[in-house]
Design an enzyme around this catalytic site. Structure first.
Site, PDB file in Angstrom:
ATOM      1  CE  LYS A 111     -34.165 131.594  42.651  1.00  0.00           C
ATOM      2  NZ  LYS A 111     -34.979 131.125  43.781  1.00  0.00           N
ATOM      3  CD  GLN A 132     -29.427 127.719  47.878  1.00  0.00           C
ATOM      4  OE1 GLN A 132     -29.863 127.081  48.805  1.00  0.00           O
ATOM      5  NE2 GLN A 132     -29.623 127.359  46.623  1.00  0.00           N
ATOM      6  CE  LYS A 135     -27.552 123.381  47.117  1.00  0.00           C
ATOM      7  NZ  LYS A 135     -28.832 123.002  47.756  1.00  0.00           N
ATOM      8  CE  LYS A 147     -32.778 126.880  51.829  1.00  0.00           C
ATOM      9  NZ  LYS A 147     -32.716 126.213  50.526  1.00  0.00           N
ATOM     10  N   GLY A 186     -39.194 127.794  47.212  1.00  0.00           N
ATOM     11  CA  GLY A 186     -39.689 126.854  48.198  1.00  0.00           C
ATOM     12  C   GLY A 186     -38.590 125.994  48.785  1.00  0.00           C
ATOM     13  CG  ASP A 187     -35.821 124.148  51.778  1.00  0.00           C
ATOM     14  OD1 ASP A 187     -36.015 123.320  52.692  1.00  0.00           O
ATOM     15  OD2 ASP A 187     -34.736 124.251  51.193  1.00  0.00           O
ATOM     16  CB  THR A 231     -34.087 119.038  43.702  1.00  0.00           C
ATOM     17  OG1 THR A 231     -34.373 120.441  43.725  1.00  0.00           O
ATOM     18  CG2 THR A 231     -32.980 118.753  44.693  1.00  0.00           C
ATOM     19  CG  ASN A 262     -42.270 117.251  44.999  1.00  0.00           C
ATOM     20  OD1 ASN A 262     -43.046 116.311  44.822  1.00  0.00           O
ATOM     21  ND2 ASN A 262     -42.629 118.504  44.828  1.00  0.00           N
TER      22      ASN A 262
END
Length: 471
Positions: A111, A132, A135, A147, A186-187, A231, A262
């Site tokens: 993920k 990640q 996290k 990622k 998304g990123d 986030t 964002n």
């Protein structure tokens, strides 16, 4: 390089590696990883931070050394690199490079987001994927770490060009992902538009409406409320818990935030809701400063509706606002009291000099809303000054946590209310904070959230890896 630019900001100071300073139990492993992964300074930096902390866990629990966990956890399970050909609006064929690093699936399907930006290289994706792992572990959700992305730049491209690129990208990626295998999101450079084009192509290729294969979807086709805000909100929830642990809160606090995307915008929104005052933020062209507090509603309208810059916000705001072209947001702290700082733009945007400026201004808490935005020397400055410091892998885990909640809703064909989803997010962030604090206490380092986050995230993954055998 301006905070908020979303590109690399690496200096020699920010990636200095002294192997001799590490525990003898882990330094040979770290040194071997440097040799095996040359020219990837961000990945080296991310490994270094984790190794510094988990050496204590390895000393306390020899099982982590006996099973070569550190060697295995630093080696991705799979690295996929592919060509992405697409045709622009002038009929010319363009070529980009695509990446997906499937780092660790001990806890669940890979993920992690997709980043579309000219700065993207394999080392960038490996650093992000490595972060990640831990996290995602901290969320307590059943998700592994991965990622991906491309050196494609969606800025300045038409919708048709972005669509053609996304379709070509997904044509290659589709065979490597799935709701039980790998779930991208998304990123930077990948928002709801890009997720829509990617999902549409996946659906076309597979002939399945597998809504759980991507997160960050639109609300009308499998998305989750709060995902856009998650986030930023999550970072503020974590910092609020840190403040509360010392009998303080956001009420009356003066805050600066880097970035105005964002993450930054919704962090500022939540800070305002909790009684704080955001006095400055940044974008790639400069900084806007309002001594009495930014108008977050106006700022969000300018950025998200009008697609404008901070200079446009300042023009509308008039004399109440000061726009500083080419400035860095941390320099604001040289002229005014700052209580809380949230770096929410990009990696290594806040260095040791910036940290000292913030400390002199009276900062009491720093929360990383971006991935590794503080250089190692900056982090040490904050810790030595007893500033509450929330590392990114803990503080900005709210985004992926809500992605996992989106996956839950997709699996059950359900849709939750905003209030219920935000409540779930807040509970997850409180839990992350408490586990990090408890681990720091257990290892004799009370208040060290960096150590707490790294060891808590590591041990959960490591225990799963041991249980699954040598794979």
């Amino acid at each position: 390089m301006h905070a908020g630019q979303g590109a690399l900001c690496i200096t020699e100071e920010s990636i200095s590696i002294e192997v001799s300073e590490l525990s003898p139990l882990v330094s040979p492993i770290f040194e071997n990883n440097l040799r095996r992964n040359p020219g990837e300074p961000e990945f080296h930096q991310a490994m270094r931070e984790v190794f510094e902390s988990v050496s204590l866990a390895v000393e306390k629990h020899p099982k982590y050394a006996d099973n070569s966990i550190l060697e295995r956890i630093c080696e991705p399970e799979r690295q996929i690199i592919f060509r992405v050909p697409w045709v622009d609006d002038h009929g010319r064929t363009q070529i980009n490079r695509g990446f997906r690093v499937q780092f660790n699936s001990a806890l669940g399907p890979y993920k992690g987001g997709l980043r579309f930006h000219p700065s993207v290289m394999l080392g960038t994706i490996k650093f992000l994927g490595f972060e990640q792992i831990f996290k995602n572990s901290l969320t307590g959700m059943p998700i592994g770490g991965g990622k991906g992305g491309s050196d494609f730049d969606p800025k300045g491209k038409s919708d048709a060009e972005v669509m053609r690129f996304c379709q070509s990208f997904m044509t290659e990626l589709a065979g490597h992902i799935g709701e039980y295998t790998d779930v991208p999101a998304g990123d930077i450079g990948v928002g709801q538009r890009e997720i829509g084009y990617l999902f549409g192509q996946y659906k076309r290729i597979t002939n399945r409406y597998e809504s759980g294969v991507l997160t960050g979807k639109g609300l009308g086709w499998g998305g989750s409320l709060v995902r856009t805000e998650a986030t930023g909100y999550g970072t503020v929830f974590f910092v609020d818990e840190m403040l509360r642990s010392t009998q303080r809160d956001f009420a009356g606090k003066r805050v600066i935030v880097s970035g105005s995307g964002n993450v930054a915008l919704f962090a500022m929104e939540k800070i305002t809701q909790l009684g704080g005052t955001v006095v400055a933020c940044s974008d790639s062209t400069g900084v806007v400063y309002d001594s009495d507090g930014l108008d977050i509603e106006l700022l969000t309208h300018v950025k998200n509706v009008e697609r404008g810059r901070l200079s446009d916000y300042a023009a509308v705001r008039g004399s109440q606002s000061e726009y500083r072209a080419g400035a860095r947001v941390w320099d604001v702290a040289a002229d005014t009291r700052i209580d809380v700082a949230l770096p929410c733009a990009t990696q290594n945007e806040l260095n040791a000099d910036d940290a000292r400026t913030l400390i002199r201004s009276g900062v009491i808490a720093v929360g990383e809303g971006a991935n590794m935005p503080c250089t190692p020397d900056a982090t040490r400055e904050f810790q030595q000054a007893d500033v509450l410091f929330a590392p990114g892998k803990a503080a900005n885990a709210g985004g992926v946590a809500t992605s996992a909640l989106e996956m839950q809703q997709n699996a059950s064909r359900d849709s939750w209310s905003f209030e219920y989803t935000e409540e779930r997010l807040a509970k997850i962030m409180r839990s992350i904070h408490d586990r990090c604090a408890e681990t720091a206490d257990e290892y004799g380092r009370p208040g060290d959230y960096v150590l707490g986050a790294n060891i808590t995230g590591f041990t959960r993954v490591a225990d799963a890896m041991i249980a699954l055998g040598v794979i």
